[in-house]
Design an enzyme around this catalytic site. Structure first.
Site: not given
Ligand code: PMP
Length: 361
Positions: A102, A172, A196
């Site tokens: 991520w 994040d 989540k």
């Molecule tokens: N950052 C993290 C740490 C994530 O786990 C995720 C999604 N699994 C995201 C960003 C991306 O999120 P989104 O699907 O809401 O764009």
């Protein structure tokens, strides 16, 4: 009805009480003769929901007065782009700690916008740890330092956050927001997709300090400016009203549970028994993340024999477990134990892991 033992990584478990409350209010919200989804986002009733969600975030997370709570769309992935669009200017760089999948996606977006510097990386350790704070080198021209507080795929989580002085720290927290108390004043920005720990997908929480909101770029399109959303209490355009409503119910549930500190203990109890099951398996199960970087939200582990991992997933599904397959990029096994995952699901998993080992170990 039997509820699944839901270990999905996101969208993920939502508290049963919240789902039932939403069900009760689904067709007729507070006597309005319509669902919350059918209502104008300019109506008093919806405004109350919007205010309630924002004020519960403030209350439960201890958000100081000089921060705004925003509810945006486009997921955390849109924040990967919006942050550099707003804050990387000529001569200033976005600095990033590269802790895995991520963080890597956030870095990729920043590179499209402007100067991007990796301030530390644990790639050499296959991202199985969070860097020691002393490894992080913030460049002099940093507009901010971005971290990923919990790597959902790798299963690593910061135990402590770096101190960045005058450089705004951006986190994040998509996969661990509200899993434990945080000193919000250490951060310039905290953001998280809701799907989540906060409810369903469709809304992204952004907590941002006032001076950063004011400092954001004025030459990018209106929707990409934080100021637009801050000035309009996140009602500049049509919001994801049902998702915001669900988030407000989840936040109320957190409050009823005793708040974020109580949830941290609950999460530690839940993950403690699973990590113990891994560590006490005599090497049959092997944890992926290095112990000091283990996440209390995503537990990543392996069985020495990959054929056995396939069988583990198959048998677990037959027993009502969902979501135990590791992310497709890394394989292995993963149990996501977000706030709404009950202790009983974790106890059932420990029991299943022991039984599986007896039969195949
Ligand atoms: N950052 C993290 C740490 C994530 O786990 C995720 C999604 N699994 C995201 C960003 C991306 O999120 P989104 O699907 O809401 O764009």
């Amino acid at each position: 009805m039997a509820r699944a033992f839901n270990f999905n990584a996101g969208p993920a478990a939502i508290p049963l009480e919240v789902l039932q409350q939403a069900q009760e209010q689904f067709v007729d919200y507070k006597g309005a003769g319509m669902s919350i989804m059918e209502m104008s986002h300019r109506s008093d009733l919806y405004e109350q929901v919007n205010n309630e969600a924002q004020s519960l975030v403030r209350e439960l997370f201890g958000v100081p007065d000089n921060y705004q709570v925003l509810m945006l769309q486009g997921g955390a992935s849109t924040q990967f782009a919006m942050l550099p669009m707003n804050f990387i200017t000529p001569g200033r760089a976005g600095a990033y700690v590269d802790t895995g999948a991520w963080a890597g996606k956030a870095i990729k977006e920043a590179k499209l916008i402007g100067e991007t510097v990796v301030a530390a990386s644990t790639e050499a350790d296959s991202y199985m740890r969070i860097p020691d704070l002393s490894e992080i080198v913030i460049p002099d021209n940093a507009a901010y330092l971005h971290i990923t507080s919990n790597e959902t795929i790798g299963g690593t989580q910061y135990a402590q956050y770096p101190s960045t002085g005058d450089v705004p720290l951006i986190a994040d927290m998509s996969s661990d927001v509200f899993c434990r108390p945080v000193d919000v004043s250490k951060f310039g920005v905290i953001y998280a997709g809701a799907q989540k720990n906060l409810g369903p997908s469709g809304v992204t929480l952004v907590i941002m300090r006032d001076d950063l909101i004011a400092a954001g770029s004025k030459t990018i399109p209106t929707m990409f400016r934080y100021e637009t959303h801050a000035k309009n209490k996140s009602l500049y355009n049509t919001p994801p009203s049902f998702s915001v409503y669900m988030v407000s119910l989840v936040l109320q549930w957190i409050k009823n549970k005793g708040g974020v500190a109580a949830l941290e203990q609950f999460n530690r109890d839940k993950t403690g028994i699973i990590y113990d099951a891994i560590d006490q398996s005599g090497g049959f199960y092997v944890g992926c993340a290095q112990p000091q970087s283990r996440s209390i939200m995503n537990i990543t582990f392996r069985i020495h024999d990959t054929e056995l991992e396939k069988l583990f997933i198959k048998e677990s599904e037959e027993k009502g477990f969902v979501g135990l397959k590791g992310h497709r990029d890394v394989g292995g096994l993963r149990a996501s134990t977000y706030n709404a995952v009950p202790l009983e699901s974790c106890q059932a998993l420990v029991q299943f892991m022991g039984d599986f080992q007896k039969r195949h170990g």
